[in-house]
Design an enzyme around this catalytic site. Structure first.
Site, PDB file in Angstrom:
ATOM      1  CG  ASP A  36       7.230   3.675   8.401  1.00  0.00           C
ATOM      2  OD1 ASP A  36       8.371   3.611   8.883  1.00  0.00           O
ATOM      3  OD2 ASP A  36       6.996   3.632   7.174  1.00  0.00           O
ATOM      4  CE1 TYR A  75       8.440  11.083   3.218  1.00  0.00           C
ATOM      5  CE2 TYR A  75       7.925   9.115   4.494  1.00  0.00           C
ATOM      6  CZ  TYR A  75       8.206   9.724   3.288  1.00  0.00           C
ATOM      7  OH  TYR A  75       8.224   8.986   2.143  1.00  0.00           O
ATOM      8  CD1 TRP A  77      15.735  10.166   3.813  1.00  0.00           C
ATOM      9  CD2 TRP A  77      13.678   9.462   4.244  1.00  0.00           C
ATOM     10  NE1 TRP A  77      14.892  10.796   2.980  1.00  0.00           N
ATOM     11  CE2 TRP A  77      13.618  10.380   3.230  1.00  0.00           C
ATOM     12  CE3 TRP A  77      12.494   8.871   4.717  1.00  0.00           C
ATOM     13  CZ2 TRP A  77      12.424  10.740   2.630  1.00  0.00           C
ATOM     14  CZ3 TRP A  77      11.329   9.227   4.137  1.00  0.00           C
ATOM     15  CH2 TRP A  77      11.304  10.154   3.093  1.00  0.00           C
ATOM     16  NE  ARG A 114       7.631  -1.997   5.388  1.00  0.00           N
ATOM     17  CZ  ARG A 114       6.542  -1.683   4.701  1.00  0.00           C
ATOM     18  NH1 ARG A 114       5.631  -2.593   4.453  1.00  0.00           N
ATOM     19  NH2 ARG A 114       6.354  -0.450   4.259  1.00  0.00           N
ATOM     20  CD  GLU A 150       7.397   0.492   7.564  1.00  0.00           C
ATOM     21  OE1 GLU A 150       6.161   0.428   7.752  1.00  0.00           O
ATOM     22  OE2 GLU A 150       7.901   0.944   6.534  1.00  0.00           O
ATOM     23  CG  HIS A 200       8.900   7.226   7.932  1.00  0.00           C
ATOM     24  ND1 HIS A 200       8.688   6.470   6.807  1.00  0.00           N
ATOM     25  CD2 HIS A 200       7.670   7.686   8.301  1.00  0.00           C
ATOM     26  CE1 HIS A 200       7.406   6.480   6.495  1.00  0.00           C
ATOM     27  NE2 HIS A 200       6.762   7.198   7.384  1.00  0.00           N
ATOM     28  CD  GLU A 258       3.003   0.321   2.815  1.00  0.00           C
ATOM     29  OE1 GLU A 258       4.105  -0.188   2.517  1.00  0.00           O
ATOM     30  OE2 GLU A 258       2.874   1.490   3.183  1.00  0.00           O
ATOM     31  NE  ARG A 296       2.116   3.981   7.507  1.00  0.00           N
ATOM     32  CZ  ARG A 296       3.082   4.623   6.847  1.00  0.00           C
ATOM     33  NH1 ARG A 296       4.208   3.992   6.553  1.00  0.00           N
ATOM     34  NH2 ARG A 296       2.938   5.856   6.467  1.00  0.00           N
ATOM     35  CD  GLU A 333       9.671   1.968   3.491  1.00  0.00           C
ATOM     36  OE1 GLU A 333       8.651   1.375   3.856  1.00  0.00           O
ATOM     37  OE2 GLU A 333       9.751   3.198   3.370  1.00  0.00           O
TER      38      GLU A 333
END
Ligand code: KDG
Ligand code: MG
Length: 402
Positions: free
Chosen positions: A210, A159, A402, A283, A236, A212, A339, A147, A262
């Site tokens: 990702d 982040y 986020w 996820r 992601e 996020h 992951e 990743r 997630e």
């Protein structure tokens, strides 16, 4: 068989972990991961004040009924806190089931579909060159999938990218701090980053990224489209998944595979995404998504639509969750990738693990149940320390996703 007692163990060997331990009248106990990063205490309170008293006297073998007791049976359904508690209960009960039947967890959910689990590493660099360097280090360790995250020029904090370039730990001690975000700068930079990564490492390595949740649907569609030439394994959380329909826009514009969830905790977070084939990877982890009982149903449902697993596995999920995830993914047919961010050594002082990393894969031994144990004496040496995930504002100060 009866549940006689249960307790919650909170420990902080470098970071906080919450573990549920359920005892039975047969002298067998089970462990479940109840860690919810930055929200550990509310989960502990729900477990101690509601769940544990309700569990006493129940037969731990009735995993299906107990799951529905805490999900359907509760008027105030869902939410991350309650679902993390339910996940921990379910995980601990399956651990007990395996120990009672003297067999590893994977045998209870279909046996082995494979012997080892492909995992992806994290390369988090402060800038482009540092990211290439970090990716090279992970490749040298044997990872087949990496990743790629990088500090973005013009954005002070990105982040998940530690400024001092140390290990990944997004939660900071105390109350949430604020990070500032600029989507335009991010969108301009990421395709350049992946161009360089592919140029450096060639096409024979899986690359993941990702977002996020930081794009709107049309911004995410642009990013997914511009990343197409670099053949990502997945993109992601391109958008906040609350608006499931938002994923339609991305699909309309791009063939870049999408992973999401997630922060999800129910099959109903996924129903549109699965039935309309708007995503490619699930996820949602066992420890936040309702445990083995719920995830088995969701992953079977996803399998019908050719959607695979790619469970969340950051270091804020405990070794108990990681071991359970390896068992789970060994058994199901529609495994994709897992992951894997290795925990710090201190964590392994407290948790005795039964898995190991070998050439890009995780392998697990045949210890009955989940196979991870906790050393309570060691755990008590590391008391809970408050830590929170950051909040995110746009550069003009507006609160953002986020
Ligand atoms: O606690 C939050 C982290 O687990 C999360 O930010 C990690 O996004 C993450 C990932 O994909 O591992
Ligand atoms: Mg993520």
């Amino acid at each position: 068989m009866k549940i006689t007692d249960a307790k919650v163990i909170v420990t902080c060997p470098g970071r906080n972990f919450v573990t549920l331990k359920i005892y039975t009248n047969k002298g067998i106990y089970g462990l479940g991961d109840a860690t919810l990063n930055g929200m550990e205490k509310p989960v502990v309170a729900f477990l101690e004040n509601y769940c544990i008293p309700a569990l006493i006297g129940k037969d731990p073998q009735n995993t299906e009924d107990i799951w529905h007791f805490f999900y359907r049976g509760i008027y105030w359904k869902r939410g991350s806190v309650a679902m993390t508690a339910i996940s921990a209960i379910d995980m601990a009960l399956w651990d007990i089931k395996g120990k009672v039947l003297n067999t590893p967890l994977y045998n209870l959910i279909g046996g082995k579909s494979r012997d080892k689990i492909m995992v992806y590493a994290h390369a988090n660099g402060v800038n482009l060159d540092d990211t290439i360097l970090k990716a090279g280090i992970e490749k040298e360790k044997g990872f087949r999938a990496i990743r790629i995250q990088s500090g973005v020029p013009g954005i002070a904090d990105t982040y998940g990218v530690a400024k001092d370039s140390k290990f990944y730990e997004p939660a900071h001690k105390g109350l949430p701090h604020t990070e500032y975000w600029d989507t335009a700068k991010y969108l301009n930079y990421i395709p350049r980053l992946f161009e360089k990564v592919r140029e450096t490492f060639g096409s024979d390595i899986h690359l993941l990224h990702d977002v996020h949740h930081r794009c709107t649907p049309i911004e995410a569609a642009r990013l997914a489209k511009e990343l197409e030439p670099f053949h990502l394994f997945w993109l992601e959380d391109p958008v906040s998944g609350e608006l499931q329909e938002g994923l339609r826009l991305i699909r309309k514009h791009s063939t870049t595979p999408i992973a999401i969830g997630e922060v999800f905790n129910s099959v109903y977070d996924y129903s549109t995404l699965i039935t309309e084939q708007l995503i490619d990877y699930i996820r949602m982890p066992l420890s936040h998504g309702g445990g083995i009982t719920h995830l088995k149903k969701i992953t079977d449902f996803a399998s019908v639509y050719h959607i695979n697993t790619g469970f969340h596995g950051a270091t804020d999920l405990s070794p108990v969750n990681l071991a359970a995830s390896i068992h789970f993914n060994m058994a199901i047919n529609n495994f994709g990738i897992l992951e894997f961010m290795p925990h710090q050594d201190l964590v392994h002082e407290v948790f005795k693990i039964n898995y190991k990393f070998e050439e890009g894969f995780l392998k697990i031994d045949d210890t009955p149940g989940i196979g991870v144990d906790i050393d309570e004496e060691k755990a008590s040496k590391y008391p809970y320390t408050m830590a929170s995930l950051p909040v995110n504002r746009k550069s003009d100060g507006t609160m953002f996703y986020w």
